[in-house]
Design an enzyme around this catalytic site. Structure first.
Site, PDB file in Angstrom:
ATOM      1  N   ILE A   1      -2.624   6.376   0.776  1.00 31.62           N
ATOM      2  CA  ILE A   1      -3.653   7.330   0.326  1.00 31.62           C
ATOM      3  C   ILE A   1      -2.996   8.671   0.018  1.00 31.62           C
ATOM      4  O   ILE A   1      -3.312   9.313  -0.985  1.00 31.62           O
ATOM      5  CB  ILE A   1      -4.764   7.486   1.384  1.00 31.62           C
ATOM      6  CG1 ILE A   1      -5.502   6.159   1.564  1.00 31.62           C
ATOM      7  CG2 ILE A   1      -5.753   8.583   0.988  1.00 31.62           C
ATOM      8  CD1 ILE A   1      -6.561   6.155   2.653  1.00 31.62           C
TER       9      ILE A   1
ATOM     10  N   ASP B   1     -18.195   4.891   0.277  1.00 36.53           N
ATOM     11  CA  ASP B   1     -19.333   3.966   0.338  1.00 36.53           C
ATOM     12  C   ASP B   1     -20.416   4.384  -0.658  1.00 36.53           C
ATOM     13  O   ASP B   1     -21.028   3.542  -1.321  1.00 36.53           O
ATOM     14  CB  ASP B   1     -19.899   3.939   1.761  1.00 36.53           C
ATOM     15  CG  ASP B   1     -18.800   3.709   2.791  1.00 36.53           C
ATOM     16  OD1 ASP B   1     -18.159   2.656   2.733  1.00 36.53           O
ATOM     17  OD2 ASP B   1     -18.556   4.599   3.618  1.00 36.53           O
TER      18      ASP B   1
ATOM     19  N   HIS C   1     -19.027   4.528   8.896  1.00 34.52           N
ATOM     20  CA  HIS C   1     -18.224   3.949   7.810  1.00 34.52           C
ATOM     21  C   HIS C   1     -17.672   2.620   8.328  1.00 34.52           C
ATOM     22  O   HIS C   1     -16.522   2.520   8.754  1.00 34.52           O
ATOM     23  CB  HIS C   1     -17.086   4.904   7.410  1.00 34.52           C
ATOM     24  CG  HIS C   1     -16.114   4.270   6.455  1.00 34.52           C
ATOM     25  ND1 HIS C   1     -16.452   3.866   5.195  1.00 34.52           N
ATOM     26  CD2 HIS C   1     -14.802   3.938   6.599  1.00 34.52           C
ATOM     27  CE1 HIS C   1     -15.407   3.320   4.608  1.00 34.52           C
ATOM     28  NE2 HIS C   1     -14.392   3.349   5.440  1.00 34.52           N
TER      29      HIS C   1
ATOM     30  N   ARG D   1      -6.364  -1.077   8.780  1.00 35.72           N
ATOM     31  CA  ARG D   1      -6.577  -2.413   9.345  1.00 35.72           C
ATOM     32  C   ARG D   1      -5.903  -3.481   8.484  1.00 35.72           C
ATOM     33  O   ARG D   1      -5.620  -3.259   7.305  1.00 35.72           O
ATOM     34  CB  ARG D   1      -8.065  -2.708   9.512  1.00 35.72           C
ATOM     35  CG  ARG D   1      -8.848  -2.810   8.236  1.00 35.72           C
ATOM     36  CD  ARG D   1     -10.275  -3.249   8.505  1.00 35.72           C
ATOM     37  NE  ARG D   1     -11.151  -2.929   7.398  1.00 35.72           N
ATOM     38  CZ  ARG D   1     -12.297  -3.546   7.167  1.00 35.72           C
ATOM     39  NH1 ARG D   1     -12.699  -4.519   7.963  1.00 35.72           N
ATOM     40  NH2 ARG D   1     -13.055  -3.181   6.152  1.00 35.72           N
TER      41      ARG D   1
HETATM   42  P1  NAD Z   1      -0.709   3.854   5.258  1.00 35.89           P
HETATM   43  O1  NAD Z   1      -0.242   3.016   6.382  1.00 35.89           O
HETATM   44  O2  NAD Z   1      -0.247   3.560   3.888  1.00 35.89           O
HETATM   45  O3  NAD Z   1      -0.374   5.372   5.550  1.00 35.89           O
HETATM   46  C1  NAD Z   1      -0.671   5.972   6.765  1.00 35.89           C
HETATM   47  C2  NAD Z   1       0.389   7.023   7.005  1.00 35.89           C
HETATM   48  O4  NAD Z   1       0.034   7.696   8.197  1.00 35.89           O
HETATM   49  C3  NAD Z   1       1.794   6.440   7.185  1.00 35.89           C
HETATM   50  O5  NAD Z   1       2.694   7.071   6.295  1.00 35.89           O
HETATM   51  C4  NAD Z   1       2.125   6.761   8.643  1.00 35.89           C
HETATM   52  O6  NAD Z   1       3.497   7.062   8.827  1.00 35.89           O
HETATM   53  C5  NAD Z   1       1.241   7.969   8.879  1.00 35.89           C
HETATM   54  N1  NAD Z   1       0.924   8.208  10.275  1.00 35.89           N
HETATM   55  C6  NAD Z   1       0.747   7.300  11.267  1.00 35.89           C
HETATM   56  N2  NAD Z   1       0.520   7.933  12.419  1.00 35.89           N
HETATM   57  C7  NAD Z   1       0.528   9.251  12.157  1.00 35.89           C
HETATM   58  C8  NAD Z   1       0.366  10.408  12.949  1.00 35.89           C
HETATM   59  N3  NAD Z   1       0.153  10.341  14.269  1.00 35.89           N
HETATM   60  N4  NAD Z   1       0.443  11.612  12.343  1.00 35.89           N
HETATM   61  C9  NAD Z   1       0.675  11.702  11.020  1.00 35.89           C
HETATM   62  N5  NAD Z   1       0.864  10.645  10.228  1.00 35.89           N
HETATM   63  C10 NAD Z   1       0.784   9.432  10.787  1.00 35.89           C
HETATM   64  O7  NAD Z   1      -2.317   3.851   5.344  1.00 35.89           O
HETATM   65  P2  NAD Z   1      -3.355   4.328   4.235  1.00 35.89           P
HETATM   66  O8  NAD Z   1      -3.675   3.191   3.350  1.00 35.89           O
HETATM   67  O9  NAD Z   1      -2.894   5.618   3.641  1.00 35.89           O
HETATM   68  O10 NAD Z   1      -4.657   4.553   5.143  1.00 35.89           O
HETATM   69  C11 NAD Z   1      -4.716   5.618   6.064  1.00 35.89           C
HETATM   70  C12 NAD Z   1      -5.999   5.533   6.880  1.00 35.89           C
HETATM   71  O11 NAD Z   1      -7.137   5.738   6.033  1.00 35.89           O
HETATM   72  C13 NAD Z   1      -6.230   4.166   7.549  1.00 35.89           C
HETATM   73  O12 NAD Z   1      -6.738   4.382   8.860  1.00 35.89           O
HETATM   74  C14 NAD Z   1      -7.292   3.523   6.675  1.00 35.89           C
HETATM   75  O13 NAD Z   1      -8.042   2.562   7.368  1.00 35.89           O
HETATM   76  C15 NAD Z   1      -8.117   4.750   6.333  1.00 35.89           C
HETATM   77  N6  NAD Z   1      -9.020   4.606   5.190  1.00 35.89           N
HETATM   78  C16 NAD Z   1     -10.252   5.201   5.288  1.00 35.89           C
HETATM   79  C17 NAD Z   1     -11.153   5.129   4.244  1.00 35.89           C
HETATM   80  C18 NAD Z   1     -12.520   5.753   4.343  1.00 35.89           C
HETATM   81  O14 NAD Z   1     -13.340   5.526   3.437  1.00 35.89           O
HETATM   82  N7  NAD Z   1     -12.844   6.525   5.344  1.00 35.89           N
HETATM   83  C19 NAD Z   1     -10.791   4.446   3.071  1.00 35.89           C
HETATM   84  C20 NAD Z   1      -9.527   3.854   2.992  1.00 35.89           C
HETATM   85  C21 NAD Z   1      -8.651   3.933   4.060  1.00 35.89           C
HETATM   86  C1  LMR Z   2     -12.348   1.074   3.049  1.00 34.70           C
HETATM   87  O1  LMR Z   2     -13.559   1.182   3.192  1.00 34.70           O
HETATM   88  O2  LMR Z   2     -11.829   0.595   2.032  1.00 34.70           O
HETATM   89  C2  LMR Z   2     -11.433   1.596   4.135  1.00 34.70           C
HETATM   90  O3  LMR Z   2     -12.167   2.063   5.220  1.00 34.70           O
HETATM   91  C3  LMR Z   2     -10.377   0.643   4.528  1.00 34.70           C
HETATM   92  C4  LMR Z   2     -10.911  -0.511   5.334  1.00 34.70           C
HETATM   93  O4  LMR Z   2     -10.268  -0.869   6.320  1.00 34.70           O
HETATM   94  O5  LMR Z   2     -11.949  -1.043   4.978  1.00 34.70           O
END
Ligand code: NAD
Ligand code: LMR
Length: 330
Positions: free
Chosen positions: A16, A159, A187, A92
Site C-alpha cells: 500500500i 468498502d 471493516h 491477512r
Molecule cells: P505489506 O506487507 O505489503 O506492507 C506492510 C508493511 O508494514 C511492510 O513493509 C512491513 O515491513 C511494515 N511493518 C510491519 N510492522 C511494522 C511496524 N511495527 N511499524 C512500521 N511498519 C511495519 O502489507 P500491505 O498490503 O501494505 O497492507 C498493510 C495493512 O493494510 C494490512 O494490515 C492490510 O490488511 C491492511 N489493509 C487495510 C485495508 C482497509 O480497507 N482498511 C485495505 C487493504 C489492506
Molecule cells: C481489504 O478489504 O481489501 C483489506 O482489508 C484487506 C483484507 O484483508 O481484506
C-alpha cells in the site's frame, strides 16, 4: 514557500505504501498548494527496500515534496506530523479473517499511539488502515489520551467505493451518481453496506435497483467479502484500491461534504448516535465541514433488517474490544 505539512506513513515500503507515497507527493492528498514533508516509518528489515522507494521519490522530482525522512524510530516518524496514515502491519493470508490479525498487529498500535501523543503536531489527525483497522484505531487512541477522540479515523472508504461501484454497475450508470452510501460498523465481513439510505442519480437505490433479493443478498455479501475475493485472485491483499481509498478519505474529510452525500469512515462512537456503544471505532455516515470538523450525519432510517445487521457488526467490535483489553492493549 508555505510551511510544509508533515505527513507520516507507516509501513512505507509495503504494497500500500508503494501505491500511496507517490500520489501524496504529487499533491493528491492535500492539494496542489501544500508542500509536504514525508515521514516514512518502517521496521529495520525493510529499511533497505525503503531506501529504494525514497530514491524513486527523488527521481520523480515532485515540486511539492520538500523533504523525506525515513526512519525506524517511532518518535522521529511522528515528529510534528499533521496527518498520520497508519498502514504498517501484517496483511491477512487466504483463509484468514481480518480479526485473526488482532494478536499479530494489535501490539503495533499501542506504542504508535503513545508516540503520536508525544511527538505529533497539535492539529494531528490519524487514519488507521492496517487491519483490523477499527480496533487497531481504538488501541492507538486509547494510548494517546491527550489527542481528542474526533481526530481518529479507521478506513471503511474502500468498502464505500466497492459498494458504489457494484450499485452503479447494476443500475448501468456512472459511479458518481451514487450518493449517501454508509458503511456501518467494522471493516470486516460483518460490515453493513447500507443500500436503503443511498441514492443513485437522485432516486433511492432501492427503487432504481428494483431487486431487493440482490440488495440483501449478492450485493451485501460481495461488498462484505470483497477483500477476501481480491486476496484470493491476486494472491495478495488489495493495495492500489486501498491506497486510493486512503486518499479519498483524507480528501473527503478536508472538503465540505455536499448535503445529499456522506463520507463512510469509522470514528469514535459517542454512545448516543444511532445507539452505538460508546468508545467503539465504528463505521458511520459522516459529514465534514471542510475546516477540520465533522459530524455523524443524522436522519438515516434503519429498518429491522438494517438494525439486525448493525447489531452483528457491533457485537463483533465489542468482542474485539474485549480481546484487546485482555491483551492489555487498551
Ligand atoms: P505489506 O506487507 O505489503 O506492507 C506492510 C508493511 O508494514 C511492510 O513493509 C512491513 O515491513 C511494515 N511493518 C510491519 N510492522 C511494522 C511496524 N511495527 N511499524 C512500521 N511498519 C511495519 O502489507 P500491505 O498490503 O501494505 O497492507 C498493510 C495493512 O493494510 C494490512 O494490515 C492490510 O490488511 C491492511 N489493509 C487495510 C485495508 C482497509 O480497507 N482498511 C485495505 C487493504 C489492506
Ligand atoms: C481489504 O478489504 O481489501 C483489506 O482489508 C484487506 C483484507 O484483508 O481484506
Amino acid at each position: 514557500m508555505t510551511t510544509p505539512v508533515h505527513v507520516t506513513i507507516t509501513g512505507a515500503a509495503g504494497q500500500i505504501g508503494y501505491q500511496l507515497l507517490f500520489r501524496i507527493a504529487s499533491g493528491q492528498l492535500l492539494g496542489p498548494e501544500a508542500p509536504i514533508v514525508l515521514r516514512l516509518l518502517e521496521i529495520e528489515p525493510a529499511m533497505k527496500a525503503l531506501e529504494g522507494v525514497v530514491m524513486e521519490l527523488d527521481d520523480c522530482a515532485y515540486p511539492l515534496l520538500a523533504d523525506v525522512e525515513s526512519t525506524s524510530d517511532l518518535g522521529h516518524a511522528f515528529t510534528n506530523t499533521s496527518w498520520a496514515l497508519l498502514v504498517g502491519s501484517v496483511p491477512r493470508k487466504a483463509g484468514m479473517e481480518r480479526s485473526d490479525l488482532l494478536s499479530v498487529n494489535g501490539g503495533i498500535f499501542k506504542p504508535q499511539g503513545q508516540a503520536i501523543a508525544a511527538n505529533a503536531a497539535s492539529d494531528v489527525r490519524i487514519l488507521v488502515v492496517g487491519n483490523p483497522c477499527n480496533t487497531n484505531c481504538l488501541i492507538a487512541r486509547s494510548n494517546a489520551a491527550e489527542i481528542p477522540a474526533d481526530r481518529w479515523f479507521a478506513m471503511t472508504r474502500l468498502d464505500q467505493n466497492r459498494a458504489e461501484s457494484q450499485i452503479a454497475k447494476k443500475v448501468g450508470t456512472g459511479v458518481a451518481g451514487v450518493k449517501n452510501l454508509a458503511i456501518w460498523g467494522n471493516h470486516s465481513s460483518t460490515q453493513f453496506p447500507d443500500f436503503s439510505n443511498a441514492t443513485v442519480d437522485g432516486r433511492s437505490v432501492v427503487s432504481a435497483v428494483n431487486d431487493d433479493a440482490w440488495l440483501r443478498g449478492d450485493f451485501l455479501t460481495t461488498v462484505q467479502k470483497r477483500g477476501a475475493a481480491v486476496l484470493e485472485a491476486r494472491g495478495a491483499s488489495s493495495a492500489a484500491s486501498a491506497a486510493n481509498a486512503a486518499i479519498d478519505t483524507v480528501v473527503s474529510l478536508t472538503t465540505p461534504t455536499p448535503d445529499d452525500d456522506c463520507v463512510s469512515v469509522a470514528v469514535s462512537s459517542d454512545g448516543e448516535t444511532y445507539d452505538v456503544p460508546a468508545g467503539l471505532t465504528f463505521g458511520f455516515p459522516v459529514q465534514a465541514d471542510g475546516k477540520g470538523a465533522w459530524k455523524v450525519k443524522s436522519g438515516f432510517t434503519l429498518d429491522e433488517f438494517a438494525k439486525e445487521k448493525i447489531k452483528i457488526t457491533t457485537d463483533e467490535l465489542l468482542g474485539e474490544r474485549d480481546d484487546v483489553a485482555k491483551l492489555s492493549l487498551i
